[in-house]
Design an enzyme around this catalytic site. Structure first.
Site, PDB file in Angstrom:
ATOM      1  NE  ARG A  26      -8.198  -2.104   3.523  1.00 58.19           N
ATOM      2  CZ  ARG A  26      -7.433  -1.005   3.448  1.00 58.19           C
ATOM      3  NH1 ARG A  26      -6.566  -0.738   4.409  1.00 58.19           N
ATOM      4  NH2 ARG A  26      -7.539  -0.191   2.415  1.00 58.19           N
ATOM      5  CD  GLN A  74      -5.068   6.698   3.638  1.00 57.09           C
ATOM      6  OE1 GLN A  74      -5.438   7.692   3.012  1.00 57.09           O
ATOM      7  NE2 GLN A  74      -5.616   5.519   3.458  1.00 57.09           N
ATOM      8  CG  ASP A 102      -1.504  -1.159  -0.651  1.00 54.47           C
ATOM      9  OD1 ASP A 102      -1.187  -0.019  -1.055  1.00 54.47           O
ATOM     10  OD2 ASP A 102      -1.848  -1.405   0.526  1.00 54.47           O
TER      11      ASP A 102
END
Ligand code: MRU
Length: 350
Positions: A85, A195, A235
């Site tokens: 990722r 999510q 992130d």
């Protein structure tokens, strides 16, 4: 939540994860036994959330080296896991830490050292979560008013499911609840992978009042005076404080600024990429169109099902993250305190 990490744990020479693709409908655990199963778990988002991705990758190295630990095996493991990722920099941070710990060792010593380093990464993340919770609580206390709950909003899932401890954005929320503060959390659904449902599942288990909203409802709730602060995870945070987080975060930051609301980003230092100068340099993952075309849920018999909502040939653009400019961020809550987004350089180690 239990004190050990329920999302990721070592079991002998295997690793057990909580499969987040089945939540909130089924609590199902999966054994990872080699490099490929660890890489697949990250890529397919059985594990997700930046800190948990990093910790899983570290355990993926340990799984790989359990089978072969020469230089080729080490470099293959690092390369395979690095490619899973692109946006969460914790992945690269953890793999760099594994390489630094393991490469100088003789192959015969690497397997045991890999397990030990992966477990240390897990412990360090849990400790950082605890400190983020305490610092965030200090930011939330002054926002509370008597007579009504403090109204918080979050996006995506940055709770214990996404980390090795109590979470990042949810850590101050858990701390506020534990401190007896009267709080309520607006949880945005977070299309396309929803999510937000994971966050609602976590908050329900903790007994924290919360309400799910469609992503598009956030601006209206802020305009109506029904939100006091927004708190999200990250992130990758660039050196200038620009922050990548789940797509939809940027719109919340814009709306928060328009309504004069504090907008906090909670993340450990491992999420700050000092080599990345600013937001435009952050790689943004684009995921498969079927994440948008298909929705998942349970049918009347309680079985997990997928339903197509867009044609197989419908053109889809599916960026998984967006970037919120530092100017829209009130503060970055990390394990060292609450930093103005333009003051991250003080956290850089030489
Ligand atoms: O694609 P995901 O579910 O891995 O994205 C997760 C997020 O964007 C989280 O907000 C972020 O990783 C912080 S998790 C503590």
């Amino acid at each position: 939540m239990s004190e050990s990490c329920p999302t990721l744990r070592r079991d002998g020479d295997q690793v057990v994860i909580l499969d987040q693709t089945r939540l909130p409908h089924e609590e199902h655990y999966v054994h990872l036994h080699d490099l490929d199963s660890a890489a697949t778990a990250i890529r397919d988002m059985q594990v997700r959330g930046a800190p948990l991705i990093g910790a899983t990758a570290a355990f993926g190295v340990a799984l790989a080296l359990h089978h072969a630990a020469d230089d080729d095996a080490l470099h293959l493991a690092l390369d395979v896991l690095r490619a899973t990722r692109p946006t969460a920099v914790n992945l690269h941070w953890a793999l760099d830490r594994m390489r630094a710990a393991l490469a100088p060792l003789p192959p015969s010593a690497r397997s045991a050292a890999a397990w030990a380093e992966a477990e240390a990464i897990q412990r360090d993340d849990a400790a950082a979560n605890g400190r983020i919770g305490n610092h965030g609580l200090a930011a939330l206390r002054p926002l509370a008013t008597t007579g009504r709950p403090l109204q918080l909003m979050t996006h995506c899932n940055a709770g214990w499911l996404a980390t090795c401890g109590h979470g990042t954005a949810l850590a101050p929320i858990y701390a506020a609840h534990d401190a007896g503060m009267d709080i309520h959390v607006w949880v945005s659904e977070t299309r396309p992978r929803n999510q937000g449902l994971l966050t609602a599942w976590e908050l329900a288990r903790a007994g924290i009042p919360h309400t799910l909203i469609a992503d598009n409802a956030a601006g209206w709730l802020m305009a109506a005076g029904r939100v006091d602060a927004v708190i999200v995870g990250a992130d990758r945070i660039a050196a200038n404080g620009d922050t990548a987080n789940k797509v939809g975060t940027y719109l919340k930051a814009l709306a928060a600024r328009a309504h004069g609301l504090p907008f906090y980003v909670a993340a450990p230092r491992s999420t700050i990429d000092f080599a990345c100068p600013d937001g435009p340099a952050i790689p943004i993952e684009e995921r498969a169109g079927d994440e948008f075309r298909l929705i998942h849920g349970i049918d009347g018999q309680g079985r997990l099902q997928s339903t197509r909502i867009a044609g197989a040939d419908a053109a889809i653009c599916n960026p998984a993250f967006d970037v919120t400019p530092a100017a829209l961020v009130t503060g970055i809550i990390c394990e060292f305190g609450i930093m103005p987004p333009d003051a991250l350089a003080s956290l850089q180690t030489p």
